[in-house]
Enzyme design. Structure first.
Site, mmCIF file in Angstrom:
data_model
loop_
_atom_site.group_PDB
_atom_site.id
_atom_site.type_symbol
_atom_site.label_atom_id
_atom_site.label_comp_id
_atom_site.label_asym_id
_atom_site.label_seq_id
_atom_site.Cartn_x
_atom_site.Cartn_y
_atom_site.Cartn_z
ATOM 1 N N ARG A 37 0.833 -1.213 0.000
ATOM 2 C CA ARG A 37 0.000 0.000 0.000
ATOM 3 C C ARG A 37 0.867 1.262 0.000
ATOM 4 O O ARG A 37 0.427 2.319 -0.457
ATOM 5 C CB ARG A 37 -0.935 -0.030 1.226
ATOM 6 C CG ARG A 37 -2.072 0.996 1.185
ATOM 7 C CD ARG A 37 -3.119 0.705 2.248
ATOM 8 N NE ARG A 37 -4.284 1.590 2.171
ATOM 9 C CZ ARG A 37 -4.431 2.694 2.864
ATOM 10 N NH1 ARG A 37 -3.518 3.071 3.722
ATOM 11 N NH2 ARG A 37 -5.519 3.436 2.724
ATOM 12 N N ILE A 63 -7.761 7.633 -0.916
ATOM 13 C CA ILE A 63 -7.592 6.181 -0.969
ATOM 14 C C ILE A 63 -8.369 5.690 0.255
ATOM 15 O O ILE A 63 -8.189 6.210 1.367
ATOM 16 C CB ILE A 63 -6.102 5.751 -0.938
ATOM 17 C CG1 ILE A 63 -5.960 4.226 -0.929
ATOM 18 C CG2 ILE A 63 -5.326 6.350 0.203
ATOM 19 C CD1 ILE A 63 -4.503 3.726 -1.162
ATOM 20 N N SER A 64 -9.288 4.736 0.058
ATOM 21 C CA SER A 64 -10.187 4.336 1.145
ATOM 22 C C SER A 64 -9.407 3.741 2.315
ATOM 23 O O SER A 64 -8.308 3.191 2.148
ATOM 24 C CB SER A 64 -11.197 3.297 0.646
ATOM 25 O OG SER A 64 -12.044 3.858 -0.327
ATOM 26 N N GLN A 65 -10.022 3.821 3.498
ATOM 27 C CA GLN A 65 -9.453 3.216 4.708
ATOM 28 C C GLN A 65 -9.332 1.706 4.487
ATOM 29 O O GLN A 65 -10.262 1.078 3.940
ATOM 30 C CB GLN A 65 -10.410 3.508 5.855
ATOM 31 C CG GLN A 65 -9.951 2.987 7.188
ATOM 32 C CD GLN A 65 -10.970 3.280 8.295
ATOM 33 O OE1 GLN A 65 -11.917 4.041 8.085
ATOM 34 N NE2 GLN A 65 -10.766 2.680 9.439
#
Ligand code: SAM
Length: 215
Positions: A37, A63-65
């Protein structure tokens, strides 16, 4: 794109945190455990990459959790070879998770610059979903039907086009609510006339724009 022991160690801790928060699907956890990530972050922000939080990626988007990515991926119950449409490509991280799970991924992004950036970047990481630019609130009719559809932006209501573009037996995972808070829904298309709705916990996404989103 170095993936050092330090990065791998931080990633293992993040995966354990997701498990502790209730994510049970080991396939999802294993897929997320493989994807570096930190390569989605600029060097100055590297320490944020393995925290369980959303992060700005430019153009007012995020960017999503990781927990949210894991939760939505778990709800999709991805099978090898599933044809999946993702609305909201963003950084491409969620698309990578779906690819790792063996899906054939179609992903669409509204923001032209993000689309261009992610379309170039993901193949460098070895992930090759089909990229589209435009308003995903209408789905992508030309490639329908899909086994599963995932929406990674908050919608004011369920876009009818997305339900129409689902295969019988398929499901749509979508956060629906107001601008601040949305409930995660899973809608399973049992027949052309019967949609079964399940309601899960609350999340907070950036808005789904477009014709069947926020105008
Ligand atoms: N899935 C992304 C990831 O893994 O990084 C996170 C997506 S971000 C929370 C939501 C994205 O949805 C933004 O990039 C936004 O531009 C996009 N979006 C909003 N409305 C859209 C629409 N109608 N069609 C396609 N993308 C849309």
């Amino acid at each position: 794109m170095e993936d050092s022991y330090k990065h791998q160690g931080m990633r293992r801790k993040l995966i354990q945190k997701l498990r502790d928060k209730g994510i049970e699907d080991e396939r999802v956890l294993s897929a997320m455990g493989k994807i570096p990530r930190h390569v989605f972050f600029e060097n100055a922000f590297l320490e944020h990459a393995y925290q369980d939080k959303a992060f700005p990626i430019g153009h007012g988007q995020t960017i999503s959790q990781p927990y949210t990515v894991a939760f939505q991926s778990e709800l999709l119950e991805v099978k090898q070879g599933d044809k999946i449409l993702e609305i909201g490509t963003g950084s491409g991280y969620q698309a990578c998770v779906l690819c790792e799970l063996g899906a054939r991924v179609y992903t669409i992004e509204y923001q032209k610059d993000l689309y261009e950036r992610t379309r170039r970047f993901l193949p460098q990481m070895g992930y090759k979903p089909h990229f589209f630019s435009g308003d995903g609130s209408k789905g992508i009719l030309a490639h329908a039907p899909y086994d599963k559809i995932i929406v990674t932006a908050g919608a004011p209501s369920v876009p009818s086009a997305l339900l129409e573009q689902l295969n019988i037996g398929g499901c749509l995972v979508i956060p629906v609510g107001d601008n601040q808070i949305q409930q995660m829904l899973r809608l399973t298309k049992e027949s052309e006339k019967k949609i079964v709705k399940e309601v899960f916990s609350n999340f907070s996404f950036v808005p789904l724009k477009g014709e069947q989103g926020w105008q």
